[in-house]
Design a protein around this motif. Structure first.
Motif, PDB file in Angstrom:
ATOM      1  N   LEU A   1      -0.283  39.237   5.747  1.00 48.58           N
ATOM      2  CA  LEU A   1       1.001  38.612   5.399  1.00 48.58           C
ATOM      3  C   LEU A   1       0.882  38.050   3.986  1.00 48.58           C
ATOM      4  O   LEU A   1      -0.003  37.225   3.719  1.00 48.58           O
ATOM      5  N   VAL A   2       1.755  38.487   3.089  1.00 44.91           N
ATOM      6  CA  VAL A   2       1.778  37.934   1.737  1.00 44.91           C
ATOM      7  C   VAL A   2       2.868  36.866   1.654  1.00 44.91           C
ATOM      8  O   VAL A   2       4.043  37.139   1.946  1.00 44.91           O
ATOM      9  N   VAL A   3       2.452  35.655   1.275  1.00 42.49           N
ATOM     10  CA  VAL A   3       3.364  34.521   1.101  1.00 42.49           C
ATOM     11  C   VAL A   3       3.576  34.246  -0.392  1.00 42.49           C
ATOM     12  O   VAL A   3       4.663  33.899  -0.833  1.00 42.49           O
ATOM     13  N   GLY A   4       2.517  34.414  -1.178  1.00 43.60           N
ATOM     14  CA  GLY A   4       2.545  34.080  -2.611  1.00 43.60           C
ATOM     15  C   GLY A   4       3.571  34.932  -3.349  1.00 43.60           C
ATOM     16  O   GLY A   4       3.635  36.141  -3.160  1.00 43.60           O
ATOM     17  N   ASN A   5       4.346  34.298  -4.194  1.00 48.70           N
ATOM     18  CA  ASN A   5       5.435  34.990  -4.903  1.00 48.70           C
ATOM     19  C   ASN A   5       5.008  35.709  -6.174  1.00 48.70           C
ATOM     20  O   ASN A   5       4.053  35.283  -6.792  1.00 48.70           O
ATOM     21  N   PRO A   6       5.729  36.738  -6.564  1.00 54.99           N
ATOM     22  CA  PRO A   6       6.816  37.407  -5.848  1.00 54.99           C
ATOM     23  C   PRO A   6       6.280  38.187  -4.640  1.00 54.99           C
ATOM     24  O   PRO A   6       5.597  39.196  -4.803  1.00 54.99           O
TER      25      PRO A   6
ATOM     26  N   ALA B   1      -1.209  32.420  -5.332  1.00 63.14           N
ATOM     27  CA  ALA B   1      -0.586  33.323  -6.298  1.00 63.14           C
ATOM     28  C   ALA B   1      -0.434  32.567  -7.607  1.00 63.14           C
ATOM     29  O   ALA B   1      -0.668  31.359  -7.677  1.00 63.14           O
ATOM     30  N   ARG B   2      -0.028  33.303  -8.624  1.00 64.78           N
ATOM     31  CA  ARG B   2       0.183  32.679  -9.918  1.00 64.78           C
ATOM     32  C   ARG B   2       1.658  32.312 -10.059  1.00 64.78           C
ATOM     33  O   ARG B   2       2.507  33.187 -10.107  1.00 64.78           O
ATOM     34  N   PRO B   3       1.973  31.018 -10.090  1.00 58.93           N
ATOM     35  CA  PRO B   3       3.387  30.636 -10.209  1.00 58.93           C
ATOM     36  C   PRO B   3       3.929  30.926 -11.609  1.00 58.93           C
ATOM     37  O   PRO B   3       3.166  31.028 -12.564  1.00 58.93           O
TER      38      PRO B   3
ATOM     39  N   TRP C   1      17.847  40.606   4.606  1.00 54.10           N
ATOM     40  CA  TRP C   1      17.616  41.913   3.989  1.00 54.10           C
ATOM     41  C   TRP C   1      17.088  41.738   2.569  1.00 54.10           C
ATOM     42  O   TRP C   1      17.512  40.818   1.861  1.00 54.10           O
ATOM     43  N   GLY C   2      16.219  42.661   2.148  1.00 52.22           N
ATOM     44  CA  GLY C   2      15.866  42.778   0.734  1.00 52.22           C
ATOM     45  C   GLY C   2      14.669  41.983   0.286  1.00 52.22           C
ATOM     46  O   GLY C   2      13.642  41.927   0.952  1.00 52.22           O
ATOM     47  N   ASN C   3      14.853  41.337  -0.863  1.00 55.48           N
ATOM     48  CA  ASN C   3      13.756  40.673  -1.560  1.00 55.48           C
ATOM     49  C   ASN C   3      13.726  39.190  -1.190  1.00 55.48           C
ATOM     50  O   ASN C   3      14.777  38.580  -0.995  1.00 55.48           O
ATOM     51  N   HIS C   4      12.536  38.597  -1.110  1.00 56.94           N
ATOM     52  CA  HIS C   4      12.437  37.142  -0.989  1.00 56.94           C
ATOM     53  C   HIS C   4      12.681  36.541  -2.374  1.00 56.94           C
ATOM     54  O   HIS C   4      11.749  36.246  -3.111  1.00 56.94           O
ATOM     55  N   SER C   5      13.949  36.462  -2.723  1.00 55.05           N
ATOM     56  CA  SER C   5      14.333  35.941  -4.037  1.00 55.05           C
ATOM     57  C   SER C   5      15.782  35.511  -3.896  1.00 55.05           C
ATOM     58  O   SER C   5      16.364  35.613  -2.807  1.00 55.05           O
ATOM     59  N   ALA C   6      16.372  35.085  -4.998  1.00 53.19           N
ATOM     60  CA  ALA C   6      17.770  34.626  -4.950  1.00 53.19           C
ATOM     61  C   ALA C   6      18.736  35.747  -4.579  1.00 53.19           C
ATOM     62  O   ALA C   6      19.876  35.480  -4.200  1.00 53.19           O
ATOM     63  N   THR C   7      18.314  37.011  -4.650  1.00 55.63           N
ATOM     64  CA  THR C   7      19.207  38.124  -4.282  1.00 55.63           C
ATOM     65  C   THR C   7      19.157  38.464  -2.792  1.00 55.63           C
ATOM     66  O   THR C   7      19.901  39.321  -2.326  1.00 55.63           O
ATOM     67  N   GLN C   8      18.283  37.836  -2.045  1.00 55.25           N
ATOM     68  CA  GLN C   8      18.162  38.116  -0.602  1.00 55.25           C
ATOM     69  C   GLN C   8      19.530  38.035   0.078  1.00 55.25           C
ATOM     70  O   GLN C   8      20.399  37.267  -0.338  1.00 55.25           O
ATOM     71  N   TYR C   9      19.698  38.786   1.161  1.00 64.09           N
ATOM     72  CA  TYR C   9      20.975  38.737   1.859  1.00 64.09           C
ATOM     73  C   TYR C   9      20.801  38.347   3.328  1.00 64.09           C
ATOM     74  O   TYR C   9      20.331  39.130   4.145  1.00 64.09           O
ATOM     75  N   PRO C  10      21.182  37.099   3.660  1.00 61.70           N
ATOM     76  CA  PRO C  10      21.171  36.683   5.068  1.00 61.70           C
ATOM     77  C   PRO C  10      22.442  37.200   5.758  1.00 61.70           C
ATOM     78  O   PRO C  10      23.540  36.874   5.337  1.00 61.70           O
ATOM     79  N   ASP C  11      22.276  38.009   6.774  1.00 62.25           N
ATOM     80  CA  ASP C  11      23.372  38.771   7.408  1.00 62.25           C
ATOM     81  C   ASP C  11      23.644  38.212   8.809  1.00 62.25           C
ATOM     82  O   ASP C  11      22.764  38.217   9.680  1.00 62.25           O
ATOM     83  N   ILE C  12      24.898  37.735   9.009  1.00 65.17           N
ATOM     84  CA  ILE C  12      25.242  37.227  10.354  1.00 65.17           C
ATOM     85  C   ILE C  12      26.187  38.168  11.099  1.00 65.17           C
ATOM     86  O   ILE C  12      26.644  37.840  12.191  1.00 65.17           O
TER      87      ILE C  12
END
Ligand code: NAX
Length: 328
Positions: free
Chosen positions: A127-132, A89-91, A184-195
């Motif tokens: 599977l897409v790994v490259g960001n975003p 991907a293009r960083p 949950w959500g986006n693979h970014s700083a807004t992601q929410y890890p839910d326990i």
């Protein structure tokens, strides 16, 4: 004996590619009895480096590796692919606006989606790994109208694994005792890890931890900002752990989740949990017979609701931005 599975890897000469290819070739992606053929896709300037990696793959004499081909164009790279790992991907570089980043990646993931549509095998899994990653997956998916949308996924398994590890360290549990964690959500700083639905040796994880301040101020930011912490410490972004997560994601998708557990994958929303249909968002999913399903019926408390919505809103904004740019 089985026909080899064609696995296309883009960005094969990059650092994740280098950590990923040897594990695919040794049988960790699909299983210890599944032969594979690798199709490495790179940009022309990096083909020589990919050839070097291919020489090293040869030198491992992996019994399951039935061939390596290297391509510099998506049409050939995805021809006949059964599994495609879109890593290149293009960083974001200094001074780059979000629009520039999305445009540059649209220039990569649109033609790749078209090539998958035209030439991949009928059972293709992407599977897409490259960001975003989520939005790149959306772009590719939108340009592959003949491929079922559920075959396009984005990677949040690294975040999932990071969260399990943090939770294990906090509670002294073994990682293998932790189940039902959700990103949950986006693979970014807004992601929410839910326990709140997670279990530690069968007991509710949030109740076991019983420390909302730790959750809000330590756990969530540590998981969400782990990528930046790795760059700070290592001087380079996560590579082996990202490759490991890609292996886990595909292995679980193909071979299934364990009974009584689920995983996290960025998948196309059907509107579950208020996530607008069509967005590629991370959900709790179970996998069986090569298909994923969103876990239904989880109660979402107020703490979780706000965080899920914030991350999903970011995904909707990214989708609107790529729409405005004419990329989807
Ligand atoms: P590198 O810069 O080491 O490698 C990227 C490779 O992709 C390069 O060899 C480049 O030539 C190639 N490439 C660029 N455009 C291409 C195209 N159109 N077709 C084929 N190949 C192309 O990056 P690396 O560290 O390997 O990371 C790859 C991507 O993974 C980045 O976008 C990175 O942000 C992303 N990550 C995603 C993660 C996730 O959890 N979803 C975590 C790790 C990682 O940060």
């Amino acid at each position: 004996t089985r026909t080899p599975v064609n696995v296309t890897v883009t960005g094969a000469a990059g650092q994740i590619g280098y950590a990923l290819l040897f594990r695919i070739a040794s049988g960790h992606l699909l299983g210890p009895d599944v032969p594979v053929k690798l199709r490495l896709l790179e940009i022309p300037q990096a083909v020589k480096a990919a050839e070097g990696t291919a020489m090293e793959l040869d030198d491992c004499a992996f019994p399951l590796l039935k061939g390596i081909d290297i391509f510099d164009n998506p049409t050939d790279g995805f021809a006949g692919a059964n599994v495609a790992l879109l890593v290149g991907a293009r960083p974001r570089t200094q001074g780059m606006e979000r629009g520039d980043l999305l445009s540059a990646n649209g220039g990569i993931f649109k033609p790749q989606g078209e090539a998958i549509n035209a030439g991949a095998a009928d059972d293709i899994k992407v599977l897409v790994v490259g960001n975003p990653a989520n939005t790149n997956a959306l772009i590719a998916q939108q340009h592959a109208p003949d491929v079922p949308a559920e075959r396009f996924t984005a990677m949040t398994r690294l975040d999932h694994n990071r969260a399990i590890s943090q939770l294990a360290q906090k509670t002294g549990a073994a990682v293998s005792d932790i189940a039902k964690l959700t990103i949950w959500g986006n693979h970014s700083a807004t992601q929410y890890p839910d326990i709140f639905h997670a279990e530690i040796a069968g007991k509710n994880a949030a109740e076991t931890v019983n420390d909302e301040a730790w959750l809000a101020d330590t756990f969530i930011p540590t998981v969400a900002k782990r990528g930046a912490a790795i760059i700070e410490a290592r001087g380079a972004s996560s590579a082996a752990s990202a490759a490991n997560a890609a292996i886990d994601h595909v292995y679980t998708w193909v071979n299934g989740t364990k009974p009584g557990d689920w995983t996290s994958m960025g998948v196309v929303s059907d509107g579950s949990y208020g996530v607008p249909a069509g967005l590629i968002s991370s959900f709790p999913v179970t996998c069986q017979d090569g298909k994923w399903e969103i876990v239904q019926g989880l109660e979402i408390n107020e703490f979780s609701r706000g965080r899920i919505d914030a991350s999903v809103n970011e995904l909707a904004e990214e989708r609107d931005a790529v729409r405005e740019l004419g990329l989807i």
